[in-house]
Write a protein that holds these residues in place. Structure first.
Motif, PDB file in Angstrom:
ATOM      1  N   GLY A 105      39.008  38.255  26.147  1.00 20.36           N
ATOM      2  CA  GLY A 105      38.200  39.128  26.993  1.00 20.36           C
ATOM      3  C   GLY A 105      37.899  38.473  28.294  1.00 20.36           C
TER       4      GLY A 105
ATOM      5  N   ILE B 203      38.209  38.811  31.857  1.00 18.79           N
ATOM      6  CA  ILE B 203      38.846  39.454  33.015  1.00 18.79           C
ATOM      7  C   ILE B 203      40.241  39.910  32.610  1.00 18.79           C
ATOM      8  CG2 ILE B 203      39.641  39.165  35.366  1.00 18.79           C
ATOM      9  CD1 ILE B 203      37.671  36.895  35.691  1.00 18.79           C
TER      10      ILE B 203
ATOM     11  N   TYR C 202      36.649  38.244  43.256  1.00 20.05           N
ATOM     12  CA  TYR C 202      37.478  37.658  44.306  1.00 20.05           C
ATOM     13  C   TYR C 202      38.954  37.936  44.028  1.00 20.05           C
ATOM     14  CZ  TYR C 202      33.216  34.823  44.425  1.00 20.05           C
ATOM     15  OH  TYR C 202      31.905  34.403  44.448  1.00 20.05           O
TER      16      TYR C 202
ATOM     17  N   TYR D 115      36.737  39.327  48.975  1.00 25.23           N
ATOM     18  CA  TYR D 115      35.751  39.091  47.942  1.00 25.23           C
ATOM     19  C   TYR D 115      34.609  40.085  48.064  1.00 25.23           C
ATOM     20  CZ  TYR D 115      33.058  36.419  51.467  1.00 25.23           C
ATOM     21  OH  TYR D 115      32.360  36.025  52.587  1.00 25.23           O
TER      22      TYR D 115
ATOM     23  N   GLN E  33      30.524  40.510  46.689  1.00 25.92           N
ATOM     24  CA  GLN E  33      29.396  39.888  45.996  1.00 25.92           C
ATOM     25  C   GLN E  33      28.455  40.912  45.380  1.00 25.92           C
ATOM     26  OE1 GLN E  33      28.000  37.180  49.116  1.00 25.92           O
ATOM     27  NE2 GLN E  33      29.073  35.520  48.109  1.00 25.92           N
TER      28      GLN E  33
ATOM     29  N   SER F  91      32.426  35.441  39.450  1.00 25.33           N
ATOM     30  CA  SER F  91      31.409  34.411  39.297  1.00 25.33           C
ATOM     31  C   SER F  91      30.036  35.072  39.240  1.00 25.33           C
ATOM     32  CB  SER F  91      31.465  33.392  40.431  1.00 25.33           C
ATOM     33  OG  SER F  91      30.983  33.941  41.636  1.00 25.33           O
TER      34      SER F  91
ATOM     35  N   ARG G  32      25.736  34.560  39.965  1.00 25.65           N
ATOM     36  CA  ARG G  32      24.963  34.060  41.102  1.00 25.65           C
ATOM     37  C   ARG G  32      24.702  32.572  41.004  1.00 25.65           C
ATOM     38  NH1 ARG G  32      24.872  36.860  45.739  1.00 25.65           N
ATOM     39  NH2 ARG G  32      24.600  39.064  45.382  1.00 25.65           N
ATOM     40  N   GLY G  33      24.645  32.070  39.777  1.00 22.64           N
ATOM     41  CA  GLY G  33      24.380  30.654  39.622  1.00 22.64           C
ATOM     42  C   GLY G  33      25.579  29.787  39.923  1.00 22.64           C
ATOM     43  N   LEU G  34      26.700  30.420  40.094  1.00 17.37           N
ATOM     44  CA  LEU G  34      27.959  29.727  40.379  1.00 17.37           C
ATOM     45  C   LEU G  34      28.222  28.594  39.399  1.00 17.37           C
ATOM     46  CD1 LEU G  34      30.423  29.881  42.150  1.00 17.37           C
ATOM     47  CD2 LEU G  34      29.414  28.191  43.642  1.00 17.37           C
ATOM     48  N   ASN G  35      28.451  28.969  38.163  1.00 14.99           N
ATOM     49  CA  ASN G  35      28.939  27.993  37.196  1.00 14.99           C
ATOM     50  C   ASN G  35      30.445  27.964  37.244  1.00 14.99           C
ATOM     51  OD1 ASN G  35      26.402  27.222  36.109  1.00 14.99           O
ATOM     52  ND2 ASN G  35      26.308  29.222  35.124  1.00 14.99           N
ATOM     53  N   GLY G  36      30.958  28.045  38.431  1.00 16.54           N
ATOM     54  CA  GLY G  36      32.394  28.079  38.598  1.00 16.54           C
ATOM     55  C   GLY G  36      32.918  29.490  38.454  1.00 16.54           C
ATOM     56  N   TYR G  37      34.167  29.642  38.765  1.00 20.97           N
ATOM     57  CA  TYR G  37      34.839  30.929  38.640  1.00 20.97           C
ATOM     58  C   TYR G  37      35.408  31.082  37.231  1.00 20.97           C
ATOM     59  CZ  TYR G  37      35.442  31.785  43.732  1.00 20.97           C
ATOM     60  OH  TYR G  37      35.278  32.041  45.066  1.00 20.97           O
TER      61      TYR G  37
ATOM     62  N   PHE H 154      38.775  33.030  35.871  1.00 24.16           N
ATOM     63  CA  PHE H 154      39.994  33.612  36.430  1.00 24.16           C
ATOM     64  C   PHE H 154      40.673  34.550  35.448  1.00 24.16           C
ATOM     65  CE2 PHE H 154      40.934  31.727  40.500  1.00 24.16           C
ATOM     66  CZ  PHE H 154      40.148  30.606  40.538  1.00 24.16           C
ATOM     67  N   GLY H 155      41.338  35.538  36.013  1.00 28.95           N
ATOM     68  CA  GLY H 155      42.229  36.377  35.229  1.00 28.95           C
ATOM     69  C   GLY H 155      43.565  35.678  35.028  1.00 28.95           C
TER      70      GLY H 155
ATOM     71  N   PHE I  88      34.390  21.156  43.002  1.00 32.42           N
ATOM     72  CA  PHE I  88      34.902  21.488  41.672  1.00 32.42           C
ATOM     73  C   PHE I  88      36.334  20.981  41.536  1.00 32.42           C
ATOM     74  CE2 PHE I  88      31.605  24.698  40.796  1.00 32.42           C
ATOM     75  CZ  PHE I  88      31.181  24.995  42.073  1.00 32.42           C
TER      76      PHE I  88
ATOM     77  N   TYR J 192      39.616  22.346  39.244  1.00 32.53           N
ATOM     78  CA  TYR J 192      40.167  23.360  38.349  1.00 32.53           C
ATOM     79  C   TYR J 192      41.517  22.875  37.860  1.00 32.53           C
ATOM     80  CZ  TYR J 192      36.653  26.808  39.523  1.00 32.53           C
ATOM     81  OH  TYR J 192      35.470  27.477  39.656  1.00 32.53           O
TER      82      TYR J 192
ATOM     83  N   ARG K 183      45.578  30.294  31.968  1.00 28.79           N
ATOM     84  CA  ARG K 183      44.799  30.662  33.141  1.00 28.79           C
ATOM     85  C   ARG K 183      44.231  29.427  33.820  1.00 28.79           C
ATOM     86  NH1 ARG K 183      41.455  36.145  31.782  1.00 28.79           N
ATOM     87  NH2 ARG K 183      42.997  37.074  30.403  1.00 28.79           N
TER      88      ARG K 183
ATOM     89  N   LEU L 184      38.011  26.035  34.935  1.00 30.88           N
ATOM     90  CA  LEU L 184      37.168  24.990  35.495  1.00 30.88           C
ATOM     91  C   LEU L 184      37.272  23.727  34.659  1.00 30.88           C
ATOM     92  CD1 LEU L 184      34.891  24.209  37.504  1.00 30.88           C
ATOM     93  CD2 LEU L 184      33.268  25.071  35.815  1.00 30.88           C
TER      94      LEU L 184
ATOM     95  N   ARG M 191      32.461  20.026  37.544  1.00 25.35           N
ATOM     96  CA  ARG M 191      31.718  20.258  38.782  1.00 25.35           C
ATOM     97  C   ARG M 191      30.971  18.983  39.136  1.00 25.35           C
ATOM     98  NH1 ARG M 191      27.477  24.281  36.640  1.00 25.35           N
ATOM     99  NH2 ARG M 191      27.814  23.073  34.747  1.00 25.35           N
TER     100      ARG M 191
ATOM    101  N   TYR N 264      28.063  31.640  50.047  1.00 27.37           N
ATOM    102  CA  TYR N 264      27.778  31.191  48.684  1.00 27.37           C
ATOM    103  C   TYR N 264      28.648  31.914  47.685  1.00 27.37           C
ATOM    104  CZ  TYR N 264      25.156  29.502  44.733  1.00 27.37           C
ATOM    105  OH  TYR N 264      24.794  28.881  43.578  1.00 27.37           O
TER     106      TYR N 264
END
Lengths: 112, 111
Positions: free
Chosen positions: A2, A4, A33, A48, A50, A94, A96-101, A103-104, B34, B36, B43, B46, B49, B96
């Motif tokens: 699951g 993306i 993005y 992108y 937001q 991502s 708002r806390g940006l724990n990294g992206y 990806f699909g 970061f 990756y 895929r 990450l 960080r 951001y």
């Protein structure tokens, strides 16, 4: 698997045609993005978004268009104006806390 | 504008040898950085960080603001480390969440 979903995996386009790449997410992430991945050039940002109903151009937006009518969906249209569309396209999300992206799995587009 | 540079397109080491993947950045503010990784047929995901100062799969990376670097290191490389590695920067502010990626380094670990 699951998170993306990008579809299709492979796409062939004739010169002069527009094509739309799908990106759907069930992560409830605000931001989405589109990146293009080319050998030796890394990932380059196309567009992108937001928040729903808002999106911004990235570094290589020319020849592309997007929409963000729903939080879950961020489709990318590759128009006939894009001079070199053959590439691997990656969608990411991502929070708002940006724990990294996240990806699909990507869509490989080939112009024939 | 921010920029991320990975000077090595390809890097080959033997199993058990130390490995260092270089990443330099240019940005005037305080970046978030970061790493990756993209394994074959998987895929992009990450790896780590800088803000969490964690070690994942034996890899570490230290942010050096003086040298504007964020090199990825592992003391003993394993064959399963063979992959494409990308360094990425988040500039913050109105950007951001928007990541700028380097060109990537393909790491090959030979048996």
């Amino acid at each position: 698997d699951g998170g993306i979903t990008q579809s299709p995996k492979y796409l062939f386009r004739k010169e002069g045609q527009n094509v739309t790449l799908s990106c759907e997410q069930n992560l409830n992430h605000d931001a989405m993005y589109w990146y293009r991945q080319d050998p030796g050039q890394g990932l380059r940002l196309i567009y992108y978004s937001q928040i729903v109903n808002d999106f911004q151009k990235g570094d290589i937006a020319e020849g592309y268009s997007v929409s963000r009518e729903k939080k879950e969906s961020f489709p990318l249209t590759v128009t006939s104006a894009q001079k070199n569309p053959t590439a691997f396209y990656l969608c990411a999300t991502s929070n708002r806390g940006l724990n990294g992206y996240t990806f699909g799995s990507g869509t490989r587009l080939t112009v024939v | 504008a921010q920029r991320v540079t990975q000077p090595e397109k390809l890097l080959s080491v033997f199993k058990g040898a130390p490995v260092e993947l270089k990443c330099n950045y240019s940005y005037s503010g305080s970046p978030e950085l970061f790493w990756y990784v993209q394994y074959s047929r998987q895929r992009l995901q990450l790896l780590l960080r800088h803000i969490s100062r964690e070690s994942i799969k034996g890899f570490t990376a230290d942010l050096n603001k003086g040298e504007t670097s964020f090199h990825l290191k592992k003391p003993f490389a394993q064959e399963e480390d063979s992959a494409m590695y990308y360094c990425a920067l988040n500039a913050g502010g109105t950007s951001y969440g928007k990541l700028t990626f380097g060109q990537g380094t393909i790491l090959t670990v030979h048996p």
